[in-house]
Scaffold this active site. Structure first.
Site, PDB file in Angstrom:
ATOM      1  CB  THR A  13      25.387  -2.501  -6.779  1.00 43.94           C
ATOM      2  OG1 THR A  13      24.205  -3.048  -6.217  1.00 43.94           O
ATOM      3  CG2 THR A  13      26.287  -2.000  -5.683  1.00 43.94           C
ATOM      4  CB  THR A  86      25.169  -8.754  -8.815  1.00 45.34           C
ATOM      5  OG1 THR A  86      24.510  -8.332  -7.625  1.00 45.34           O
ATOM      6  CG2 THR A  86      26.440  -7.969  -9.024  1.00 45.34           C
ATOM      7  CG  ASP A  87      20.075  -8.424  -6.914  1.00 46.77           C
ATOM      8  OD1 ASP A  87      21.091  -8.886  -6.356  1.00 46.77           O
ATOM      9  OD2 ASP A  87      19.395  -7.502  -6.419  1.00 46.77           O
ATOM     10  CE  LYS A 157      24.124 -11.336  -5.763  1.00 49.11           C
ATOM     11  NZ  LYS A 157      23.405 -10.050  -5.651  1.00 49.11           N
ATOM     12  CE1 TYR A 278      17.021 -43.015  -5.524  1.00 44.22           C
ATOM     13  CE2 TYR A 278      17.866 -41.099  -6.700  1.00 44.22           C
ATOM     14  CZ  TYR A 278      17.993 -42.045  -5.689  1.00 44.22           C
ATOM     15  OH  TYR A 278      19.070 -42.002  -4.862  1.00 44.22           O
TER      16      TYR A 278
HETATM   17  N1  ASP Z   1      20.117  -4.797  -6.537  1.00 48.33           N
HETATM   18  C1  ASP Z   1      21.299  -4.676  -7.338  1.00 48.33           C
HETATM   19  C2  ASP Z   1      20.962  -5.055  -8.765  1.00 48.33           C
HETATM   20  O1  ASP Z   1      20.903  -6.195  -9.096  1.00 48.33           O
HETATM   21  C3  ASP Z   1      22.379  -5.546  -6.789  1.00 48.33           C
HETATM   22  C4  ASP Z   1      23.727  -5.421  -7.472  1.00 48.33           C
HETATM   23  O2  ASP Z   1      23.878  -4.865  -8.537  1.00 48.33           O
HETATM   24  O3  ASP Z   1      24.695  -5.951  -6.875  1.00 48.33           O
HETATM   25  O4  ASP Z   1      20.751  -4.177  -9.571  1.00 48.33           O
END
Ligand code: ASP
Length: 333
Positions: A13, A86-87, A157, A278
């Site tokens: 982005t 960011t993804d 994230k 558990y």
């Molecule tokens: N879709 C984008 C990516 O991960 C989102 C971002 O960069 O915030 O490239």
């Protein structure tokens, strides 16, 4: 003498432009020069394009090529900044933490929630934080976002829209920027444990699945049939899995006996697994699964890919997975 930083652009982005097909990376590093020079102040920057991808289109071969590029040029710079979507940023920062283990300079990954061309974006602030961390002389792989610096193998994230998109999971922030300036918590920076030797191999025959009530064990059989070598399971709570109806644990045992490596962690974001409590966790440990403890899912998965790229010896795999490679795990909680 002023510090010299290399900025490598991979897209996301931060470098995006609106097209008819939707928002997509489109700015080259030259288009962002002016903004990057403003935030770098008196730090000398060099800039280069590596690729221009939405990070949904980043694949393990990109991690490997990026790690190689960083390793090849590291001696010419005080630090390196990587601009990334960011993804999948947390997967990249986790894998780079392993591939570039013991690197002698700071490598800081950043991105943003709005394009650098947008006057109200977080992009310049994030680049400012990344560039100044890259000039800090503190070696390691980090993520800079929203005035925080986090260890690369500890981020996830956790918010899809807010500027505060990343958290450091089960680990303190490495640095924060406030009215006191950039305060670095040196105690939180993992010590280098040896000389730097890039290790850029990986296995792509690794899968991750999230447990849900009703999951059928035939997904496991499918993975074995297709030759998968590793599986990371996000189990319930502190690491539980079913063994009554649809004996999932029983099928995992067959897979492990057939040579697959199975690691198990929790689908809870915070606090990690504790599988020896558990019956639903203990039984899994007894059949030989590896435990992810307090690793993020991004670190737990990429660590498995990285280890399986290096060795197929089951005891080496077990030792590596339990070892704290880059600050990603505390197994003695
Ligand atoms: N879709 C984008 C990516 O991960 C989102 C971002 O960069 O915030 O490239």
């Amino acid at each position: 003498m002023s510090k010299k930083i290399l900025i490598i652009n991979t897209g996301g982005t931060l470098s995006s432009v609106m097209k008819e097909s939707g928002l997509k990376p489109g700015l080259s590093i030259n288009d962002m020069q002016k903004e990057l020079r403003i935030v770098s102040g008196d730090i000398d920057i060099e800039i280069e394009d590596f690729c221009s991808l939405d990070s949904a289109n980043i694949f393990p071969e990109d991690w490997s090529a990026l790690a190689k590029r960083i390793s090849d040029v590291r001696n010419g710079y005080d630090g390196i900044v990587v601009i990334h979507g960011t993804d999948t940023l947390a997967y990249t920062s986790s894998m780079l933490s392993f591939m570039l283990r013991n690197i002698n300079i700071p490598v800081v990954i950043t991105g943003s929630q709005l394009s650098i061309t947008n006057p109200v974006a977080d992009a310049m602030e994030n680049c400012r934080c990344a560039i100044h961390m890259a000039a800090s002389k503190i070696p390691g792989v980090f993520v800079a976002f929203n005035r925080k610096v986090m260890l690369g193998c500890r981020v996830s994230k956790v918010r899809s829209l807010s500027f505060d998109a990343f958290d450091s999971i089960n680990y303190p922030n490495i640095a924060e920027i406030s009215s006191l300036g950039m305060r670095i918590d040196k105690e939180a920076v993992p010590e280098r444990s040896g000389i730097f030797k890039p290790a850029i191999a990986y296995s792509d025959k690794v899968c991750m699945i999230k447990m849900f009530p009703g999951i059928h064990r035939d997904v496991l059989e499918f993975l074995a049939e297709r030759g998968y070598k590793g599986l990371y399971i996000e189990a319930y709570g502190i690491g539980g899995m079913p063994f009554l109806k649809h004996d999932f644990i029983g099928t995992l045992e067959t897979l492990i006996k057939g040579g697959m490596t199975v690691a198990v962690g929790t689908q809870c974001i915070y606090e990690g697994s504790k599988m020896d409590v558990y019956e639903t966790g203990k039984r899994a440990l007894e059949i030989g699964v590896l435990e992810a403890h307090d690793m993020t899912c991004e670190a737990a998965l990429t660590k498995l890919m990285w280890i399986l790229g290096m060795t197929s010896d089951s005891s080496e795999i077990r030792d590596y997975y339990a070892m704290n490679v880059a600050g990603e795990v505390r197994s003695n909680l």
